[in-house]
Design a protein around this motif. Structure first.
Motif, mmCIF file in Angstrom:
data_model
loop_
_atom_site.group_PDB
_atom_site.id
_atom_site.type_symbol
_atom_site.label_atom_id
_atom_site.label_comp_id
_atom_site.label_asym_id
_atom_site.label_seq_id
_atom_site.Cartn_x
_atom_site.Cartn_y
_atom_site.Cartn_z
ATOM 1 N N GLN A 232 21.220 72.953 -6.899
ATOM 2 C CA GLN A 232 21.735 72.078 -7.121
ATOM 3 C C GLN A 232 21.353 71.132 -5.609
ATOM 4 O OE1 GLN A 232 26.215 74.527 -6.493
ATOM 5 N NE2 GLN A 232 24.322 76.388 -6.615
ATOM 6 N N THR A 233 22.268 70.132 -5.748
ATOM 7 C CA THR A 233 22.624 68.973 -4.108
ATOM 8 C C THR A 233 22.907 69.396 -3.233
ATOM 9 O OG1 THR A 233 22.820 67.607 -3.237
ATOM 10 C CG2 THR A 233 24.116 67.756 -4.706
ATOM 11 N N LEU A 239 25.070 67.724 -9.110
ATOM 12 C CA LEU A 239 23.596 66.780 -9.177
ATOM 13 C C LEU A 239 23.392 65.183 -9.359
ATOM 14 C CD1 LEU A 239 20.795 67.281 -8.083
ATOM 15 C CD2 LEU A 239 20.218 67.998 -10.658
ATOM 16 N N PRO A 240 23.400 64.107 -9.187
ATOM 17 C CA PRO A 240 23.027 63.026 -9.859
ATOM 18 C C PRO A 240 22.011 62.877 -10.701
ATOM 19 C CG PRO A 240 22.244 62.902 -7.296
ATOM 20 C CD PRO A 240 23.385 63.618 -7.684
ATOM 21 N N GLU A 241 22.086 61.831 -12.034
ATOM 22 C CA GLU A 241 21.161 62.025 -12.859
ATOM 23 C C GLU A 241 19.927 60.480 -12.851
ATOM 24 O OE1 GLU A 241 22.915 61.060 -16.709
ATOM 25 O OE2 GLU A 241 24.493 62.804 -16.891
ATOM 26 N N ALA A 242 18.732 61.034 -13.312
ATOM 27 C CA ALA A 242 18.391 60.270 -12.242
ATOM 28 C C ALA A 242 18.087 58.954 -13.667
ATOM 29 C CB ALA A 242 16.546 61.093 -12.650
ATOM 30 N N PRO A 243 17.881 57.898 -13.009
ATOM 31 C CA PRO A 243 17.775 56.854 -13.974
ATOM 32 C C PRO A 243 16.522 57.565 -14.739
ATOM 33 C CG PRO A 243 16.600 55.929 -11.939
ATOM 34 C CD PRO A 243 17.202 57.673 -11.944
ATOM 35 N N THR A 250 11.316 57.830 -10.897
ATOM 36 C CA THR A 250 11.565 58.535 -10.181
ATOM 37 C C THR A 250 10.768 60.215 -9.900
ATOM 38 O OG1 THR A 250 14.248 59.102 -10.657
ATOM 39 C CG2 THR A 250 13.646 61.082 -9.988
ATOM 40 N N SER A 252 9.066 63.298 -7.508
ATOM 41 C CA SER A 252 10.075 65.196 -7.574
ATOM 42 C C SER A 252 9.012 66.194 -6.439
ATOM 43 C CB SER A 252 11.062 65.924 -8.473
ATOM 44 O OG SER A 252 12.113 65.079 -8.783
ATOM 45 N N ARG A 265 14.002 64.540 -4.529
ATOM 46 C CA ARG A 265 13.689 64.005 -5.373
ATOM 47 C C ARG A 265 14.059 62.126 -5.040
ATOM 48 N NH1 ARG A 265 17.663 64.911 -10.238
ATOM 49 N NH2 ARG A 265 16.449 67.290 -10.472
ATOM 50 N N THR A 267 14.386 58.351 -5.743
ATOM 51 C CA THR A 267 14.015 56.842 -6.433
ATOM 52 C C THR A 267 14.118 55.527 -5.666
ATOM 53 O OG1 THR A 267 15.849 58.570 -8.049
ATOM 54 C CG2 THR A 267 15.332 55.876 -8.705
#
Length: 275
Positions: A232-233, A239-243, A250, A252, A265, A267
Motif C-alpha cells: 500500500q502507498t 496504489l497508482p498503476e505503472a505505465p 518503471t 522498483s 517505485r 517512473t
C-alpha cells in the motif's frame, strides 16, 4: 548528341533499323541499371538512417533506465536509513523504560521531548502499559484526548502492537488511518523487564510528511516517486498503476525491515522520456 551522330553514322554500315533497335535496347538497359542502382542506394540510405535513429533511441532508453535504477537505489537507501534512525531513537526510549525501576509520566515526557527533537518526523510517542492501553503521550498537551485509549479498538494498530510483543522486536505497521485522522503508520517497540512484558513505546508518523522528507527537489522534477509499505502507498488513495514499459520505464527497489516489506517505485515523467 554525339551518341546520336555515331549511331546514325553506323546505321548504313550495319543494317540500319536493326542496329537502331539494338542500340535503343542498349541505352534502355543502361538507364534501367542506373535507375535500379539509384533506388537501391536510396533504400540503403533510408535503412541506414532508420537504423541509426533506432540505435540512438535504444541507447537513450538504456541510459534512462540505468539512471532510474541508480536513483531508485539511492531513494531506497535514504528510506531505509530514515527507518533505521527512528528504530534506534525509539529503541533507546524503550531501553530507558526497561532499565529503570520506575519511570514517572513526567520523566517519560522529558525523555520523549528529547527523542522527538532527534526525530522530528515523529508526530508523537505513546507509552502503552501491559494491557496495551495508552498510558502517556509525548508531547502531552495536544494528545490528552488519546490517553487511556484501548488499542484493541484500532484493529490495524493493535495487530502491529501484538506482533511487536510476540516478536520481541521493532515492528512497523502497514499504512493505516491514524487516531487523529490522517493516513500514516506506526512503529511499535516492546518493553520487557526481566523477561516480563511491561508495555510498548509506539511512534506515530504521518505518511505525507515522511515521504516529503525523502524526496529531493531535483529528483521530483524528473520522476514520479511512490513509497509502498505492505503493498500500500503511504499516501491516501489507491496504489497508482505503472505505465506500460514501452511508454516509460518503471524501476522498483525493495527490502524488508521492521517486519514489513518496503518498496520504492520510480517512473520518469513523460517529458523526461521525450527529451
Amino acid at each position: 548528341g554525339s551518341l546520336l551522330r555515331i549511331r546514325n553514322a553506323l546505321a548504313p554500315l550495319h543494317g540500319g533499323p536493326y542496329v537502331s533497335r539494338v542500340w535503343r535496347g542498349f541505352i534502355v538497359a543502361r538507364w534501367s541499371r542506373a535507375l535500379l542502382a539509384g533506388i537501391a542506394a536510396a533504400i540503403l540510405c533510408l535503412c541506414g538512417v532508420a537504423w541509426l535513429s533506432s540505435s540512438e533511441e535504444a541507447s537513450r532508453r538504456q541510459d534512462l533506465e540505468h539512471e532510474t535504477q541508480v536513483v531508485a537505489h539511492q531513494f531506497s537507501t535514504r528510506l531505509r536509513g530514515s527507518l533505521e534512525k527512528h528504530v534506534i531513537a525509539l529503541g533507546q526510549m524503550a531501553n530507558f523504560l526497561a532499565n529503570s525501576e520506575e519511570v514517572t509520566d513526567a520523566e517519560f515526557y522529558s525523555y520523549g521531548s528529547m527523542t522527538l527533537r532527534q526525530i522530528p518526523l515523529c508526530l508523537r510517542i505513546s507509552r502503552l502499559d501491559a494491557s496495551l492501553r495508552i498510558r502517556a503521550v509525548a508531547p502531552p498537551e495536544p494528545n490528552q484526548g488519546i490517553v487511556g485509549f484501548d488499542t484493541r479498538a484500532h484493529l490495524l494498530g493493535h495487530e502491529t502492537i501484538r506482533r511487536a510483543m510476540q516478536s520481541k522486536g521493532p515492528v512497523f505497521s502497514a499504512p493505516l488511518q491514524l487516531l487523529d485522522g490522517p493516513r500514516g503508520f506506526v512503529l511499535a517497540i516492546p518493553v520487557f523487564k526481566r523477561a516480563r512484558f511491561e508495555g510498548e513505546v509506539v511512534g506515530t508518523f504521518r505518511g505525507s510528511d515522511f515521504l516529503a522528507s525523502l524526496v529531493l527537489p531535483a529528483v521530483r522534477e524528473r520522476y514520479e516517486e511512490v513509497v509502498i509499505n505492505s503493498g500500500q502507498t503511504l499516501l491516501p488513495g489507491p496504489l497508482p498503476e505503472a505505465p506500460p514499459p514501452s511508454e516509460r520505464p518503471t524501476v522498483s527497489a525493495t527490502f524488508s525491515f521492521g517486519g514489513v516489506p518496503w518498496e520504492v517505485r520510480l517512473t520518469p515523467h513523460r517529458e523526461v522520456v521525450e527529451e
